[in-house]
Scaffold this motif. Structure first.
Motif, PDB file in Angstrom:
ATOM      1  N   GLU A  85       0.812  -1.215   0.000  1.00 43.14           N
ATOM      2  CA  GLU A  85       0.000   0.000   0.000  1.00 43.14           C
ATOM      3  C   GLU A  85       0.846   1.266   0.000  1.00 43.14           C
ATOM      4  OE1 GLU A  85      -2.040  -3.480   1.455  1.00 43.14           O
ATOM      5  OE2 GLU A  85      -0.288  -2.474   2.289  1.00 43.14           O
ATOM      6  N   TYR A 140      -4.126   2.942   6.299  1.00 48.76           N
ATOM      7  CA  TYR A 140      -4.745   1.744   6.881  1.00 48.76           C
ATOM      8  C   TYR A 140      -5.900   2.026   7.838  1.00 48.76           C
ATOM      9  CZ  TYR A 140      -0.592  -0.740   5.170  1.00 48.76           C
ATOM     10  OH  TYR A 140       0.392  -1.269   4.383  1.00 48.76           O
ATOM     11  N   TYR A 146      -2.342  -4.266  12.566  1.00 49.51           N
ATOM     12  CA  TYR A 146      -3.494  -4.328  11.669  1.00 49.51           C
ATOM     13  C   TYR A 146      -3.695  -5.793  11.275  1.00 49.51           C
ATOM     14  CZ  TYR A 146      -3.030   0.728  11.188  1.00 49.51           C
ATOM     15  OH  TYR A 146      -2.954   2.073  11.443  1.00 49.51           O
ATOM     16  N   LYS A 150      -5.584  -8.665   8.760  1.00 46.69           N
ATOM     17  CA  LYS A 150      -6.199  -8.827   7.440  1.00 46.69           C
ATOM     18  C   LYS A 150      -6.158 -10.308   7.097  1.00 46.69           C
ATOM     19  CE  LYS A 150      -5.913  -7.041   2.720  1.00 46.69           C
ATOM     20  NZ  LYS A 150      -5.132  -6.241   1.776  1.00 46.69           N
TER      21      LYS A 150
END
Length: 200
Positions: A143, A158, A171, A173
């Motif tokens: 990203e 994010y 984070y 995912k």
């Protein structure tokens, strides 16, 4: 009497050696950049898909490509819990060494990529990616986040972290986790970036 002192010295030396080895294993998994050097614990600079570094029940996450964190290096995706196909890279682009797994799975193979300054750890006896560590700002997340960004810049990409501690922003995912380390909370800049598997 001398024999007793000699035996005590041998025991002390053995204890010190054990502590040093344990310390070395822990240092391999801390959040400080490890040296990328062809003369440190390198077992090969060739393809290493034969495994043999240990045993693991971990298999490829079939949804990893769509659902998990990844980085892209030279147009090739490297995905957490996906399979690492090292045949896609030139042999001179990376070194491979065996070390204690940061995922707590015995020994693992660690690929140190020279051009991008990042590492990929595979689960023992597999080619499943268990950890990715970015060592400097020459490579970014998929990203576009890189070491040196502020946490405000990270949050702009994010959003708010899934979990937060004093100096670690996490984070989640899919079956993967992204951790951004901030060494100095005063300046709020990312000092290390690592990806981990949630399948351990």
């Amino acid at each position: 009497m001398e024999d007793i002192f000699a035996m005590k010295n041998i025991k002390v030396a053995a204890i010190i050696m054990s502590l040093c080895m344990a310390g070395a294993a822990l240092c391999a998994c801390n959040n400080q950049p490890e040296p990328v050097s062809s003369d440190i614990n390198v077992i090969s600079s060739q393809n290493q898909n034969q495994g043999g570094a240990g045993e693991s029940n971990i298999s490829v996450d079939p949804n990893a490509a769509d659902n998990n964190f990844k980085i892209t290096y030279k147009g090739i995706d490297i995905t957490v819990n996906g399979e690492l196909d090292d045949s896609k890279f030139d042999d001179n682009e990376y070194d491979v060494r065996e070390q204690t797994s940061c995922a707590g799975q015995g020994l693992a193979l660690v690929y140190s990529f020279k051009g991008g300054s990042f590492e990929v750890e595979t689960f023992p006896d597999t080619t499943v990616v268990s950890r990715i560590k970015l060592n400097d700002d020459t490579v970014a997340t998929a990203e576009g986040v890189y070491i040196g960004n502020t946490m405000d810049q990270v949050k702009a990409v994010y959003g708010e972290p899934t979990a937060l501690s004093e100096n670690i922003f996490s984070y989640k995912k899919g079956s993967s986790e992204l951790r951004l380390f901030v060494e100095d909370p005063a300046d709020g800049k990312v000092s290390s970036i690592e990806y981990f598997s949630d399948l351990v």
